[in-house]
Scaffold this motif. Structure first.
Motif, PDB file in Angstrom:
ATOM      1  N   GLU A 154      -1.431   6.366 -13.162  1.00 50.60           N
ATOM      2  CA  GLU A 154      -2.370   7.349 -12.617  1.00 50.60           C
ATOM      3  C   GLU A 154      -2.696   7.079 -11.151  1.00 50.60           C
ATOM      4  OE1 GLU A 154      -5.520   6.892 -15.569  1.00 50.60           O
ATOM      5  OE2 GLU A 154      -5.189   8.991 -16.137  1.00 50.60           O
ATOM      6  N   SER A 155      -3.189   5.879 -10.865  1.00 50.72           N
ATOM      7  CA  SER A 155      -3.736   5.654  -9.516  1.00 50.72           C
ATOM      8  C   SER A 155      -2.689   5.079  -8.550  1.00 50.72           C
ATOM      9  CB  SER A 155      -4.912   4.683  -9.587  1.00 50.72           C
ATOM     10  OG  SER A 155      -4.443   3.381  -9.849  1.00 50.72           O
ATOM     11  N   ILE A 156      -3.033   5.112  -7.276  1.00 52.38           N
ATOM     12  CA  ILE A 156      -2.157   4.548  -6.240  1.00 52.38           C
ATOM     13  C   ILE A 156      -1.975   3.045  -6.472  1.00 52.38           C
ATOM     14  CG2 ILE A 156      -1.967   4.052  -3.752  1.00 52.38           C
ATOM     15  CD1 ILE A 156      -3.373   6.715  -3.237  1.00 52.38           C
TER      16      ILE A 156
ATOM     17  N   ARG B 178       0.561   2.509  -9.096  1.00 51.39           N
ATOM     18  CA  ARG B 178       1.912   2.820  -8.581  1.00 51.39           C
ATOM     19  C   ARG B 178       2.463   1.679  -7.741  1.00 51.39           C
ATOM     20  NH1 ARG B 178       3.353   7.883  -9.455  1.00 51.39           N
ATOM     21  NH2 ARG B 178       1.653   9.241 -10.044  1.00 51.39           N
ATOM     22  N   ARG B 179       1.597   1.098  -6.915  1.00 54.24           N
ATOM     23  CA  ARG B 179       2.069   0.000  -6.046  1.00 54.24           C
ATOM     24  C   ARG B 179       2.491  -1.204  -6.904  1.00 54.24           C
ATOM     25  NH1 ARG B 179       1.270   2.204  -1.357  1.00 54.24           N
ATOM     26  NH2 ARG B 179      -0.734   3.023  -0.621  1.00 54.24           N
TER      27      ARG B 179
ATOM     28  N   GLU C  75       5.816  -0.545  -8.345  1.00 49.07           N
ATOM     29  CA  GLU C  75       6.819  -0.734  -7.288  1.00 49.07           C
ATOM     30  C   GLU C  75       7.262  -2.209  -7.227  1.00 49.07           C
ATOM     31  OE1 GLU C  75       6.484   0.250  -2.790  1.00 49.07           O
ATOM     32  OE2 GLU C  75       5.530   1.863  -3.892  1.00 49.07           O
TER      33      GLU C  75
END
Lengths: 430, 118
Positions: free
Chosen positions: B95-97, B100-101, B104
């Motif tokens: 959901e959030s940034i 996501r990081r 990654e």
């Protein structure tokens, strides 16, 4: 212009609230809707039986358009067009969004961005349209003129021309952002889903006086941000000075919306740069909506910001005037992972705005303290005056042959003040 | 959580799963506390990907307190509840940034490990 809405979902129940709002924002009157839960049909997008149902609904209501809240391929538009009454245009979600953008685009930049998005939407469809155009004339193809084999070449050269012009505008804007930073301003951007109340909040936070209303120098500056209960009322950017102790410029920009394809986001990159290149982003959320809807919208915003945003984000739960304390707390708890430490405000009523300005000041990059001892020279007082304009001056002490200035400022301003101080010429002793 | 190598090469599969345990804010990684890795030579079915993910999570120094998070495509767009049944911690899609990081990092870890093995 009258329309019916169609929406297909793979599973669950189709929610048509947003597409209805979008249709209204584009100037359509929605007379009816059809929804379907099934996998996509390659030929018609919806099932063949549903197409027949749509055809009789269109005939019965006499609408001029059909709006799909889905992405349709050119062959699907063509096939549906053949099954419904003649001269009824079939529009998909993205064509509708581009239509709204086109209506709202006031500035040269906004118009170019819309044109670029339209061309990017069109490019992969050219082959299909050429082959369809050879079969027969049919409405619903965005009216971009006659199709022949040279169309693809024309589109590519138009795209390249627009990109060049937008790149030059972006360069000017980047230069302006840098100038503002060097003048001691911090840049704060308001981002969020469309209709979250960003423009109202901007007006609430802004000082009465715009930074500079010289349109030739600052075409992005406006005396008032757009603000009404419609989607995408703000398409360009509006920049205002914040009514707070620190020198802050606030920028309101285009709202986000879900399922936007990459090419559309890319087309508006130079507008979104105002958000991506800010020192702090206020992510504005309409807290009066149902929790699941808020969550989906916040996730959409994070999706949009993810690749390019570098600034810290403060989530702002807006419209608290429309919820009671218990509901606000429940929503705050439900969103704790996505928005761990939000600020709850009402832009409309001005509730808790001071807490938001405090939070902005706390989360911006810290100012550095500096102390300059200046010789009493010809230009000393203009440097002191410059410091008052570009820094937070804490104390100025004068004596016979020097001036002591204590201030806090951004590192770039401190660098410039040191350089200016070193240039002061000490008058020769009499 | 990220899995690299779902494609066939010279008639063989080599999947590498990486689990990265981290504490995150909404758009920042505060701290990475561990990385767990697992490999599999099985075909990339849903069952095989769930199994390698579970093994990679098991290889973490400490079992994470928060949920297991993955991209939507990682488990073939299966509903959260169906995927969640395979893991001891809670499961959710990204959901959030900050999440996501972290994914990654897991992606880089899985990809680099696979390159080393090959």
């Amino acid at each position: 212009m009258n329309t019916v809405i169609v929406k297909r979902v793979d599973e669950g129940t189709a929610d048509t609230n947003e597409i209805r709002d979008l249709a209204r924002a584009a100037g359509y009157t929605v007379l009816d809707e059809l929804t379907q839960t099934r996998t996509e049909d390659a030929a018609y997008h919806i099932g063949e039986g549903k197409v027949a149902e749509l055809s009789s609904l269109v005939a019965r209501t006499g609408v001029e358009t059909v709006i799909f809240d889905n992405r349709l391929g050119p062959y699907q538009i063509y096939n549906i067009g053949r099954e419904i009454p003649e001269d009824v245009e079939v529009i998909d979600r993205f064509t509708l969004i581009l239509d709204i953008f086109g209506q709202r685009a006031q500035t040269r930049k906004a118009q170019l961005q819309v044109e670029l998005a339209e061309l990017r939407y069109e490019l992969p469809r050219v082959d299909a349209k050429v082959s369809l155009a050879k079969r027969e004339e049919h409405p619903g193809f965005m009216g971009l003129g006659e199709y022949d084999e040279s169309r693809e070449r024309d589109i590519k050269s138009q795209i390249s021309r627009i990109k060049e012009e937008l790149a030059s505008i972006a360069e000017t804007e980047e230069h302006r952002r840098e100038e503002r930073r060097e003048s001691g301003f911090d840049l704060v951007a308001l981002a969020g889903y469309t209709n979250a109340g960003k423009s109202t909040l901007l007006r609430r936070l802004a000082a009465d006086l715009a930074v500079d209303e010289n349109e030739d120098l600052h075409p992005d500056l406006d005396t008032t941000a757009e603000s009404e209960d419609r989607l995408f009322t703000t398409l360009g950017t509006t920049t205002r000075r914040a009514d707070m102790e620190r020198d802050v410029l606030l920028t309101d920009t285009v709202g986000f919306i879900s399922d936007l394809p990459h090419w559309l986001v890319e087309s508006f990159r130079s507008t979104l740069d105002e958000v991506y290149r800010a020192d702090l982003v206020l992510l504005v959320v309409d807290v009066s909506e149902p929790i699941e809807e808020i969550r989906e919208k916040v996730v959409t915003c994070h999706d949009t910001l993810y690749e390019r945003n570098e600034a810290p984000i403060v989530t702002v739960l807006n419209k608290i005037d429309a919820v009671d304390e218990a509901e606000l707390e429940e929503k705050r708890a439900a969103l704790s992972a996505l928005a761990p430490d939000p600020v709850a405000v009402s832009g409309k009523e001005g509730l808790n705005v001071e807490a938001l300005t405090d939070r902005i000041a706390a989360d911006l990059p810290p100012l550095r303290e500096e102390r300059l001892v200046l010789p009493m020279a010809e230009d000393t007082m203009s440097l002191v005056s410059w410091l008052y304009d570009n820094a937070c001056v804490e104390e100025v002490t004068y004596d016979a042959d020097q001036v002591l200035v204590e201030f806090a400022a951004r590192p770039s301003v401190i660098e410039r003040s040191r350089s200016k101080a070193s240039e002061l010429t000490i008058p020769e002793s009499a | 959580m990220d899995i690299s190598g779902r494609h066939e090469e010279r008639g063989e599969y080599l999947m590498v799963g990486a689990a990265v345990a981290a504490s995150v804010g909404s758009n920042r990684i505060r701290e990475v506390t561990g990385i767990g890795l697992a490999t599999s030579r099985l075909e990339p079915t849903l069952e095989a990907t769930l199994s390698i993910a579970d093994e990679a999570i098991g290889a973490l120094p400490d079992l994470p307190e928060g949920p297991v998070v993955a991209e939507r495509g990682e488990f073939y767009e299966e509903p959260e509840r169906a995927v969640g049944a395979s893991f001891a911690p809670e499961f959710k899609y990204v959901e959030s940034i900050g999440e996501r990081r972290t994914i990654e990092i897991a992606h880089h870890a899985a990809y680099a490990t696979r390159a080393l093995i090959l």
